[in-house]
Structure formats: C-alpha cells, structure tokens
Design a protein around this motif. Structure first.
Motif, PDB file in Angstrom:
ATOM      1  N   TRP A  72       0.801  -1.218   0.000  1.00 28.38           N
ATOM      2  CA  TRP A  72       0.000   0.000   0.000  1.00 28.38           C
ATOM      3  C   TRP A  72       0.836   1.271   0.000  1.00 28.38           C
ATOM      4  N   ALA A  73       1.918   1.312   0.769  1.00 27.76           N
ATOM      5  CA  ALA A  73       2.737   2.528   0.811  1.00 27.76           C
ATOM      6  C   ALA A  73       3.779   2.550  -0.301  1.00 27.76           C
ATOM      7  N   GLY A  74       4.088   1.389  -0.892  1.00 29.23           N
ATOM      8  CA  GLY A  74       5.070   1.338  -1.972  1.00 29.23           C
ATOM      9  C   GLY A  74       6.502   1.492  -1.507  1.00 29.23           C
ATOM     10  N   CYS A  75       6.766   1.158  -0.241  1.00 32.72           N
ATOM     11  CA  CYS A  75       8.105   1.344   0.324  1.00 32.72           C
ATOM     12  C   CYS A  75       8.939   0.066   0.371  1.00 32.72           C
ATOM     13  N   GLY A  76       8.428  -1.025  -0.163  1.00 33.01           N
ATOM     14  CA  GLY A  76       9.167  -2.279  -0.165  1.00 33.01           C
ATOM     15  C   GLY A  76       8.930  -3.089   1.090  1.00 33.01           C
ATOM     16  N   CYS A  77       9.260  -4.348   1.026  1.00 30.79           N
ATOM     17  CA  CYS A  77       9.035  -5.258   2.146  1.00 30.79           C
ATOM     18  C   CYS A  77       9.922  -4.965   3.343  1.00 30.79           C
ATOM     19  N   ASP A  78      11.000  -4.229   3.133  1.00 32.50           N
ATOM     20  CA  ASP A  78      11.884  -3.861   4.238  1.00 32.50           C
ATOM     21  C   ASP A  78      11.956  -2.348   4.437  1.00 32.50           C
ATOM     22  N   GLY A  79      11.138  -1.592   3.707  1.00 36.75           N
ATOM     23  CA  GLY A  79      11.101  -0.140   3.837  1.00 36.75           C
ATOM     24  C   GLY A  79      12.162   0.592   3.041  1.00 36.75           C
ATOM     25  N   MET A  95       4.503   4.946  12.804  1.00 38.13           N
ATOM     26  CA  MET A  95       4.297   3.565  13.246  1.00 38.13           C
ATOM     27  C   MET A  95       4.939   2.609  12.253  1.00 38.13           C
ATOM     28  N   GLY A  96       5.273   1.414  12.732  1.00 36.36           N
ATOM     29  CA  GLY A  96       5.867   0.397  11.877  1.00 36.36           C
ATOM     30  C   GLY A  96       4.921  -0.056  10.783  1.00 36.36           C
ATOM     31  N   ASN A  97       5.506  -0.714   9.772  1.00 39.17           N
ATOM     32  CA  ASN A  97       4.770  -1.227   8.612  1.00 39.17           C
ATOM     33  C   ASN A  97       4.085  -0.090   7.854  1.00 39.17           C
ATOM     34  N   CYS A  98       4.689   1.094   7.899  1.00 42.57           N
ATOM     35  CA  CYS A  98       4.263   2.272   7.128  1.00 42.57           C
ATOM     36  C   CYS A  98       2.855   2.762   7.464  1.00 42.57           C
ATOM     37  N   PHE A  99       2.554   2.876   8.727  1.00 40.49           N
ATOM     38  CA  PHE A  99       1.293   3.472   9.149  1.00 40.49           C
ATOM     39  C   PHE A  99       1.556   4.876   9.667  1.00 40.49           C
ATOM     40  N   ASP A 100       0.605   5.742   9.422  1.00 43.18           N
ATOM     41  CA  ASP A 100       0.618   7.128   9.897  1.00 43.18           C
ATOM     42  C   ASP A 100       1.816   7.916   9.371  1.00 43.18           C
ATOM     43  N   GLU A 101       1.740   8.241   8.086  1.00 40.57           N
ATOM     44  CA  GLU A 101       2.808   9.014   7.455  1.00 40.57           C
ATOM     45  C   GLU A 101       2.942  10.361   8.139  1.00 40.57           C
ATOM     46  N   CYS A 102       4.175  10.820   8.255  1.00 41.03           N
ATOM     47  CA  CYS A 102       4.469  12.092   8.920  1.00 41.03           C
ATOM     48  C   CYS A 102       5.633  12.763   8.198  1.00 41.03           C
ATOM     49  N   VAL A 103       6.023  13.924   8.661  1.00 46.78           N
ATOM     50  CA  VAL A 103       7.098  14.690   8.029  1.00 46.78           C
ATOM     51  C   VAL A 103       8.440  14.218   8.573  1.00 46.78           C
ATOM     52  N   CYS A 104       9.293  13.737   7.677  1.00 46.98           N
ATOM     53  CA  CYS A 104      10.619  13.265   8.083  1.00 46.98           C
ATOM     54  C   CYS A 104      11.353  14.361   8.856  1.00 46.98           C
ATOM     55  N   GLY A 105      12.039  13.950   9.909  1.00 45.54           N
ATOM     56  CA  GLY A 105      12.786  14.884  10.737  1.00 45.54           C
ATOM     57  C   GLY A 105      12.016  15.377  11.954  1.00 45.54           C
ATOM     58  N   GLN A 106      10.715  15.196  11.933  1.00 43.42           N
ATOM     59  CA  GLN A 106       9.900  15.593  13.083  1.00 43.42           C
ATOM     60  C   GLN A 106      10.036  14.534  14.184  1.00 43.42           C
ATOM     61  N   PRO A 107       9.860  14.935  15.453  1.00 39.99           N
ATOM     62  CA  PRO A 107       9.931  13.955  16.544  1.00 39.99           C
ATOM     63  C   PRO A 107       8.905  12.824  16.344  1.00 39.99           C
ATOM     64  N   GLY A 108       9.351  11.614  16.594  1.00 35.84           N
ATOM     65  CA  GLY A 108       8.463  10.463  16.481  1.00 35.84           C
ATOM     66  C   GLY A 108       8.177  10.025  15.061  1.00 35.84           C
ATOM     67  N   CYS A 109       8.948  10.515  14.119  1.00 31.50           N
ATOM     68  CA  CYS A 109       8.736  10.237  12.702  1.00 31.50           C
ATOM     69  C   CYS A 109      10.006   9.600  12.136  1.00 31.50           C
ATOM     70  N   ALA A 113      12.439   1.816   7.052  1.00 30.41           N
ATOM     71  CA  ALA A 113      13.486   0.811   7.257  1.00 30.41           C
ATOM     72  C   ALA A 113      13.948   0.776   8.713  1.00 30.41           C
ATOM     73  N   ALA A 114      13.782   1.868   9.456  1.00 31.93           N
ATOM     74  CA  ALA A 114      14.183   1.890  10.863  1.00 31.93           C
ATOM     75  C   ALA A 114      13.337   0.932  11.699  1.00 31.93           C
ATOM     76  N   PHE A 115      12.108   0.697  11.272  1.00 28.83           N
ATOM     77  CA  PHE A 115      11.211  -0.197  12.004  1.00 28.83           C
ATOM     78  C   PHE A 115      11.482  -1.672  11.714  1.00 28.83           C
ATOM     79  N   PHE A 116      11.994  -1.950  10.524  1.00 27.67           N
ATOM     80  CA  PHE A 116      12.057  -3.329  10.033  1.00 27.67           C
ATOM     81  C   PHE A 116      12.731  -4.322  10.985  1.00 27.67           C
ATOM     82  N   PRO A 117      13.982  -4.098  11.435  1.00 29.19           N
ATOM     83  CA  PRO A 117      14.609  -5.116  12.289  1.00 29.19           C
ATOM     84  C   PRO A 117      13.866  -5.305  13.613  1.00 29.19           C
ATOM     85  N   HIS A 118      13.313  -4.242  14.122  1.00 23.97           N
ATOM     86  CA  HIS A 118      12.569  -4.333  15.380  1.00 23.97           C
ATOM     87  C   HIS A 118      11.240  -5.059  15.181  1.00 23.97           C
TER      88      HIS A 118
END
Length: 156
Positions: A72-79, A95-109, A113-118
C-alpha cells in the motif's frame, strides 16, 4: 481489476523488493502461501493479493516482512524503497509497517526501514508469547508498545 492491481504493484513499487526467488508454476490460489511461497506469483497463476508473492511484495507474511509498507505505501518489504536514495522519495511514518505518514525529521517520525529489524524481533516475541493481532495496524500498535517498554529509540 485485480489483475491490473497485481500488475501495477508487481511492476512499480515493489519490483526491487525481492525476498524470495520466483519460479514459474501453475498454481491455484488455494496452493499459494503454502510451504514455498516463492512459487506464488501472477506468472504462476496466483490471482489473490493476500496469497501472491509479487516479486516479494504481497500481503502474504510468508514472503514480505512489511506487507502494508510494500503493497500500500510502496516502500518495499523492508522499507528500503522510501529512503530518499536512488530516485526513491523519502517518506517517514510514526508507526511500523508504514502506518501514519508524517514529516521526516519531526519527533516520532522515522524512515520505514528503521522499524524493520525491530518488527522482525517483535513478531518473533509475539509468536512465542501467543500474542495475536487483528490486522497490520494492530501489529504496528503492538510494536510501538514493545519498543517503548524496552526503551528502544529508532534512528532518524
């Protein structure tokens, strides 16, 4: 319409996200997602997005680590397809698995790929503890709770 969606997903956003080799075959949808998900692709006769492995992009967890992120997000299976490199747009999510898109660089965003190993570690934990989720968003919420309980901070 399903064939058009399969073709679009397979050819565009997820083409570079192969996680398993594809083999041609003549499978029915019922056979897809079984012991060898690598054979479950449109060329092999699979027409059900929940069972097909579209070059690694699918909603089938057997062949795609982050199915919502890829399909759905088009970011690949590993982001990795939303890293801002190689012509890919940089996209971030709270959120992981590409939920709740936000502005990169903002807190909590974070980059997906940062979510994938976790997420992979959380999924193993959830399986061993008998934790189930109703859907991908439920799993993403479980991951957020698991990360917070362990004091894990994702890299920006």
């Amino acid at each position: 319409m399903m064939h058009a969606m399969l073709a679009l997903l397979g050819a565009a956003a997820c083409a570079a996200a192969d996680v398993l080799p594809r083999r041609a075959g003549n499978l029915t949808d019922a056979q897809c997602g079984a012991a060898d998900p690598g054979v479950c692709n449109p060329a092999g006769g699979c027409t059900d997005l929940s069972k097909c492995c579209l070059g690694g992009c699918s909603t089938n967890y057997d062949c795609c680590g982050m199915p919502h992120c890829c399909a759905w997000a088009g970011c690949g299976c590993d982001g990795s397809l939303c890293d801002g490199k190689g012509g890919h747009a940089k996209r971030c999510f709270s959120m992981g698995n590409c939920f709740d898109e936000c502005v990169c660089g903002q807190p909590g965003c974070f980059a997906p790929a940062a979510f994938f190993p976790h997420l992979m570690k959380y999924r193993a934990h959830a399986r061993s503890e008998g934790i189930t989720h109703g859907d991908d968003r439920g799993e993403a919420a479980g991951l957020a709770t698991w990360l917070a309980a362990r004091g894990i901070v994702l890299p920006h």
